[in-house]
Design a protein around this motif. Sequence first.
Motif, short mmCIF file in Angstrom:
data_model
loop_
_atom_site.label_atom_id
_atom_site.label_comp_id
_atom_site.label_asym_id
_atom_site.label_seq_id
_atom_site.Cartn_x
_atom_site.Cartn_y
_atom_site.Cartn_z
N PHE A 1 0.68 -1.47 0.09
CA PHE A 1 -0.16 0.10 -0.05
C PHE A 1 1.38 1.58 0.34
CE2 PHE A 1 0.47 -1.89 4.46
CZ PHE A 1 1.05 -0.57 5.15
N LYS A 2 -0.05 2.28 -0.28
CA LYS A 2 1.03 3.52 -0.53
C LYS A 2 1.27 3.99 0.98
CE LYS A 2 -0.91 7.49 -1.98
NZ LYS A 2 -2.04 7.97 -2.88
N SER A 3 2.49 4.50 1.45
CA SER A 3 3.44 4.72 2.42
C SER A 3 2.81 6.54 2.66
CB SER A 3 4.59 4.64 2.39
OG SER A 3 5.41 5.21 2.86
N ASP A 4 2.97 7.00 3.70
CA ASP A 4 3.13 8.13 4.42
C ASP A 4 3.53 9.23 3.85
OD1 ASP A 4 4.62 6.85 6.15
OD2 ASP A 4 4.81 8.32 6.96
N ILE A 5 5.50 8.19 3.27
CA ILE A 5 6.30 9.48 2.66
C ILE A 5 5.69 9.29 1.07
CG2 ILE A 5 8.49 9.34 2.06
CD1 ILE A 5 8.74 8.16 4.85
N PRO A 6 5.87 10.56 0.66
CA PRO A 6 5.31 10.33 -1.05
C PRO A 6 6.52 9.73 -2.09
CG PRO A 6 4.58 12.46 -0.58
CD PRO A 6 5.24 12.13 0.98
N GLY A 7 5.59 8.87 -2.69
CA GLY A 7 6.78 8.05 -3.71
C GLY A 7 7.43 6.97 -3.43
N ASN A 8 7.33 5.85 -2.08
CA ASN A 8 7.24 5.50 -1.29
C ASN A 8 6.03 4.42 -1.65
OD1 ASN A 8 10.03 6.00 -1.41
ND2 ASN A 8 9.86 6.00 0.84
N PRO B 1 13.01 -2.34 -6.84
CA PRO B 1 12.98 -1.07 -6.69
C PRO B 1 14.02 -0.78 -5.37
CG PRO B 1 10.95 -1.79 -6.66
CD PRO B 1 11.49 -2.89 -7.30
N ARG B 2 14.51 0.70 -5.01
CA ARG B 2 15.35 0.85 -3.76
C ARG B 2 14.40 0.62 -2.45
NH1 ARG B 2 20.10 1.41 -4.77
NH2 ARG B 2 20.96 2.27 -6.76
N VAL B 3 15.01 0.50 -1.90
CA VAL B 3 14.23 -0.31 -0.58
C VAL B 3 14.89 1.32 1.06
CG1 VAL B 3 14.78 -1.71 1.84
CG2 VAL B 3 15.01 -2.44 -0.31
N ALA B 4 13.96 1.62 0.89
CA ALA B 4 14.40 3.25 1.58
C ALA B 4 14.50 2.61 3.09
CB ALA B 4 12.83 3.47 2.08
N GLU C 1 9.62 -0.97 3.41
CA GLU C 1 9.49 0.61 2.26
C GLU C 1 10.20 0.02 1.10
OE1 GLU C 1 8.85 4.60 3.71
OE2 GLU C 1 8.16 3.57 5.29
N MET C 2 10.17 0.45 0.73
CA MET C 2 10.71 0.95 -1.01
C MET C 2 10.44 1.35 -2.09
SD MET C 2 9.35 -2.86 -2.86
CE MET C 2 8.92 -3.23 -0.85
N GLU C 3 10.78 2.37 -2.90
CA GLU C 3 10.57 2.90 -4.15
C GLU C 3 9.08 3.17 -4.38
OE1 GLU C 3 12.81 4.68 -8.00
OE2 GLU C 3 13.24 2.88 -6.69
N ASP C 4 8.25 3.54 -5.33
CA ASP C 4 7.48 2.78 -5.57
C ASP C 4 7.22 3.45 -7.00
OD1 ASP C 4 4.67 3.46 -6.94
OD2 ASP C 4 3.38 4.40 -5.72
N ILE C 5 8.01 2.52 -7.77
CA ILE C 5 8.13 2.65 -9.64
C ILE C 5 6.67 3.04 -10.24
CG2 ILE C 5 10.49 0.83 -9.04
CD1 ILE C 5 8.63 -0.82 -10.39
N ARG C 6 5.95 2.41 -10.09
CA ARG C 6 4.53 2.70 -10.99
C ARG C 6 4.85 4.06 -11.82
NH1 ARG C 6 -0.36 2.56 -7.38
NH2 ARG C 6 0.88 3.92 -6.30
N SER C 7 5.08 5.01 -11.69
CA SER C 7 5.54 6.10 -12.55
C SER C 7 6.16 5.77 -14.03
CB SER C 7 5.65 7.46 -11.75
OG SER C 7 7.10 7.79 -11.97
N ASN C 8 7.17 5.24 -13.87
CA ASN C 8 7.59 4.37 -15.19
C ASN C 8 7.50 3.31 -15.27
OD1 ASN C 8 8.65 7.40 -15.27
ND2 ASN C 8 10.60 6.82 -13.34
N PHE C 9 7.22 2.02 -14.44
CA PHE C 9 6.37 1.11 -15.16
C PHE C 9 5.54 0.49 -15.11
CE2 PHE C 9 11.21 1.67 -13.41
CZ PHE C 9 12.22 0.35 -14.70
N GLU C 10 5.05 -0.44 -15.67
CA GLU C 10 3.62 -1.42 -16.05
C GLU C 10 3.86 -2.88 -15.37
OE1 GLU C 10 2.83 0.04 -19.72
OE2 GLU C 10 3.73 -1.33 -21.01
N PRO C 11 2.44 -2.96 -15.33
CA PRO C 11 2.49 -4.54 -15.10
C PRO C 11 2.45 -5.19 -16.34
CG PRO C 11 0.17 -3.50 -14.64
CD PRO C 11 1.06 -2.24 -15.11
N VAL C 12 3.15 -6.40 -16.34
CA VAL C 12 3.28 -7.20 -17.25
C VAL C 12 2.59 -8.40 -17.55
CG1 VAL C 12 5.50 -9.42 -18.08
CG2 VAL C 12 5.65 -7.07 -16.46
#
Length: 222
Positions: free
Chosen positions: A34-41, A72-75, A89-100
């Motif tokens: 799920f979405k983190s409380d930190i934007p982008g994670n 994704p990079r681990v935060a 907690e890790m990087e949210d990559i959905r802006s540049n990546f899509e489902p396979v």
Amino acid sequence: MRKAGELIKEYLRESQLANNRSQPIGSGAYGVVFKSDIPGNVIKQGVPGGFDNDFVQEANLQSVAADMGFAPRVAGIERFTGGIGDRIEMEDIRSNFEPVQSIKGLYPADPLFNVRAAQQLGQLALKGVRLDDRKADNMMQNKMTGRPMQLDFGIADRVTAKDQVMALADATEDGFRAAGIGDIGDIFRDTVYDLINGGQLDEAMDVAKQGFSRLQKIKKTT
């Protein structure tokens, strides 16, 4: 003793995360994302009744792959009593990546994607990491280049000696099969395993590396 302000801050954060968790991005046998409380994670959190997974090891192995551009990079990681509800907690990559795109929701459908995934598995094996459970639901692909990205390291481990050679051979065989030369993959894997069973570990690794070098050169499928 913790101050009242710290407790209030933690309570508010947990309330926000609980709300985010109620709207998951994804879920599986090990946990929910799920979405983190930190934007982008994003956060992956273990679920009660799930498999007994070591999130510390998982985060460490994911970090190895992240340094290679495969994950994704681990935060950070948070641990709780008994390991219940541990979080990565890790990087949210959905802006540049899509489902396979997949076959029956399980296996990636594009042969070239599978070749590239096998190439990544082989490179990880050379780093001493064996990654299993490489199914479509655990992966994404770059929207521009199609580069595979692994999201889940719940079924992965450190490997050395013959286990490392086998991991490299298995990844190479998978890549040959995806490239449409499965017969070569079968011969290659049998050769490596015969050497291993004969106690010729150095020779087996040498052959495994030669085969993987050939796999690395494949840029298209037949």
